[in-house]
Scaffold this motif. Structure first.
Motif, PDB file in Angstrom:
ATOM      1  N   ILE A 357       7.835 -35.337 -20.519  1.00  0.00           N
ATOM      2  CA  ILE A 357       9.094 -34.780 -21.029  1.00  0.00           C
ATOM      3  C   ILE A 357       8.985 -34.722 -22.569  1.00  0.00           C
ATOM      4  N   LEU A 358       8.846 -33.443 -22.929  1.00  0.00           N
ATOM      5  CA  LEU A 358       8.943 -33.662 -24.598  1.00  0.00           C
ATOM      6  C   LEU A 358      10.302 -33.689 -25.145  1.00  0.00           C
ATOM      7  N   LYS A 359      10.086 -34.908 -26.043  1.00  0.00           N
ATOM      8  CA  LYS A 359      11.245 -35.318 -26.694  1.00  0.00           C
ATOM      9  C   LYS A 359      11.508 -35.134 -28.277  1.00  0.00           C
ATOM     10  N   GLY A 360      10.261 -34.744 -28.955  1.00  0.00           N
ATOM     11  CA  GLY A 360      10.229 -34.554 -30.333  1.00  0.00           C
ATOM     12  C   GLY A 360       9.145 -33.621 -30.622  1.00  0.00           C
ATOM     13  N   GLN A 361       9.368 -32.863 -31.663  1.00  0.00           N
ATOM     14  CA  GLN A 361       8.411 -31.871 -32.296  1.00  0.00           C
ATOM     15  C   GLN A 361       8.726 -31.591 -33.832  1.00  0.00           C
ATOM     16  N   LEU A 362       7.460 -31.559 -34.394  1.00  0.00           N
ATOM     17  CA  LEU A 362       7.592 -31.263 -36.041  1.00  0.00           C
ATOM     18  C   LEU A 362       6.384 -30.335 -36.630  1.00  0.00           C
ATOM     19  N   PHE A 363       6.758 -29.597 -37.145  1.00  0.00           N
ATOM     20  CA  PHE A 363       5.679 -28.515 -37.714  1.00  0.00           C
ATOM     21  C   PHE A 363       4.976 -28.776 -39.187  1.00  0.00           C
ATOM     22  N   LEU A 364       4.006 -29.009 -39.239  1.00  0.00           N
ATOM     23  CA  LEU A 364       3.538 -29.475 -40.472  1.00  0.00           C
ATOM     24  C   LEU A 364       2.464 -28.449 -40.926  1.00  0.00           C
ATOM     25  N   GLY A 365       2.389 -27.266 -40.970  1.00  0.00           N
ATOM     26  CA  GLY A 365       1.347 -26.223 -41.428  1.00  0.00           C
ATOM     27  C   GLY A 365       1.028 -25.371 -40.334  1.00  0.00           C
ATOM     28  N   GLY A 366      -0.023 -25.220 -40.006  1.00  0.00           N
ATOM     29  CA  GLY A 366      -0.596 -24.229 -38.975  1.00  0.00           C
ATOM     30  C   GLY A 366      -1.319 -23.094 -39.477  1.00  0.00           C
ATOM     31  N   VAL A 367      -1.743 -22.244 -38.602  1.00  0.00           N
ATOM     32  CA  VAL A 367      -2.231 -20.777 -38.822  1.00  0.00           C
ATOM     33  C   VAL A 367      -1.127 -19.888 -39.117  1.00  0.00           C
TER      34      VAL A 367
END
Length: 489
Positions: A357-367
């Motif tokens: 179960i997805l409980k956390g997500q954090l974007f730190l850059g990427g294409v």
């Protein structure tokens, strides 16, 4: 005997009696050892091991405090592992010497050299203890050494991905406790086409290995056409018996499972279940034995991360996430993974391993943050926002992950492999990579970037550099293996 008393009332080896012993009684990390690649191949000091101060009470907190250079160009240090770990915690009565976790083993993907760093005299200032020349691997017709694990018998095992000509070949090279080469590990006539990572569970007499591809292909960068040949770009998991070193089962994961990279068993030595992250299409698989009386495994896809649609130079492109690292908390409750091209770190509750179960997500850059690239996916607005630390824009994206023993801090570096860094994130080559700290809610879930910690490898003495794998003195969530004997005490 109470488990917590096992350490104090008898002789023991390095590490901890159980994963929960490490989680509850292990100290807070004060140092990180970061493997760092020098992308400037004209720089004579080459790649190095950086010591980073992560003690918040220290005057040098959030700084590189020492660098141990290899003094050789073009090595491409990559992963690292210990000379011994918690798999050697249980000592036999006749054992005279107690093994010490004081050597960090760092293989080189490009040169095939293996560097051993000694921490025994000063943990803050490792010294180069031994350099194993690439000719040693060449003698045994293997190349591109990757994952290092200390084994429960006191030896060191390193996975390899190629033959001496950099063709695909899955194998392992073994060394004794003094780092004398014992030869290749696999026995029998059946061998895998490709190699990469591995993990093992002694109680169940099993070692699991994954696949990347032929070194001659991935060393020149990524080409979509390379994946068409499964003998040169892997999509299988391989299961070996520890007792006889023989491959007894291969599971082909198909097109959804191309490039199964990081592979982990649960830490509990009495559970025969694990996960593998498949990079190209960012799918997570769970493998387990459905019948305790049968050694055969089954493997099921449990997380499928959709492609991200981006416009690159006004051309619409579907980008897979490039799931290049996964790790599991010591209580086996949380699994963390990265999507190196999408730019995010994810936290999953794996209390039921077959239903994360997805409980956390954090974007730190990427294409989506690159020049001449824009995101056209409506549900990923957060991926459009560049992230800045101390006025510095984060180049690249989260790559290697390391979790604190107590599960409250997650460290992330930005470099995958310098030829691929150069291909996908050229500005990271020019400006350097980084290591950040993510604060973790390990009760109910959640990830938050820590604003007070930032290691900028763009301002290194020898120029911008690329940080990859992270280790702590004393062991961590991706190095130690436990034995059922200590778990039962």
């Amino acid at each position: 005997m109470d488990k917590k008393d096992a350490r104090s009332c008898c002789r023991h080896g390095p590490g901890y009696a159980t994963p929960l012993d490490a989680m509850k009684n292990g100290p807070r990390e004060k140092l990180l050892y970061v493997v760092v690649v020098q992308p400037n191949l004209d720089q004579p000091d080459g790649d190095y091991l950086a010591t980073v101060d992560v003690d918040p009470t220290s005057k040098t907190y959030s700084q590189v405090i020492h660098r141990t250079y290899t003094k050789v160009k073009g090595n491409e240090l990559h992963h690292s592992g210990w000379n011994t770990c918690s798999s050697c915690f249980e000592l036999k009565s006749e054992d005279v010497s107690i093994p010490k976790r004081d050597k960090l083993v760092c293989p080189s993907l490009n040169s095939n050299r293996i560097y051993v760093f000694d921490l025994s005299s000063d943990e803050r200032k490792p010294v180069l203890y031994r350099e194993i020349d690439g000719s040693v691997l060449d003698e045994h017709n293997v190349s591109a050494p990757h994952t290092t694990h200390c084994m429960y018998d006191g030896t060191v095992l390193i996975s390899t991905m190629g033959d001496r000509n950099d063709n695909a070949k899955g194998e392992f090279i073994q060394f004794d406790s003094e780092f004398n080469c014992l030869g290749t590990w696999t026995r029998g006539d059946v061998r895998p086409d490709c190699g990469y990572d591995f993990w093992y569970q002694p109680h169940f007499d099993v070692l699991v290995a994954s696949e990347w591809g032929a070194p001659k292909l991935f060393k020149r960068g990524f080409k979509m056409s390379d994946i068409e040949n499964p003998k040169e770009y892997g999509r299988s998991l391989h299961f070996y018996r520890l007792s006889d070193h023989k491959l007894f089962q291969t599971i082909n994961l198909g097109e959804d499972g191309i490039t199964p990279l990081e592979v982990r068993f649960l830490h509990d030595p009495l559970k025969c279940i694990g996960f593998v992250g498949c990079a190209l299409n960012s799918n997570l698989y769970c493998f387990y034995r459905p019948n305790e009386n049968d050694e055969k495994f089954v493997c099921e896809k449990v997380v499928d991360i959709p492609n991200m649609t981006v416009l690159e130079n006004n051309v619409e492109v579907k980008r897979g996430g490039m799931m290049s690292d996964i790790l599991i908390s010591l209580d086996d409750k949380w699994l963390y993974l990265n999507n190196w091209l999408h730019g995010d770190v994810r936290q999953y509750d794996i209390s039921d391993p077959k239903k994360p179960i997805l409980k956390g997500q954090l974007f730190l850059g990427g294409v989506a943050n690159l020049k001449n690239v824009s995101n056209v996916d409506d549900d990923k607005d957060s991926a459009l926002k560049p992230v800045f630390m101390n006025g510095r824009r984060l180049e690249g994206a989260p790559q290697m992950l390391q979790l604190s023993l107590d599960g409250k801090r997650l460290y992330a570096s930005s470099s995958l492999y310098s030829p691929w860094d150069r291909q996908f994130y050229p500005e990271m080559i020019e400006k350097g990579g980084h290591v950040v700290m993510i604060d973790v809610n390990n009760k109910t879930g959640g990830l938050t970037l820590n604003p007070d910690f930032f290691i900028d490898f763009g301002s290194e003495p020898n120029g911008p550099a690329l940080p990859h794998e992270i280790r702590y003195p004393g062991g961590d969530c991706t190095s130690d293996v436990w034995l059922a004997e200590t778990a039962n005490k």
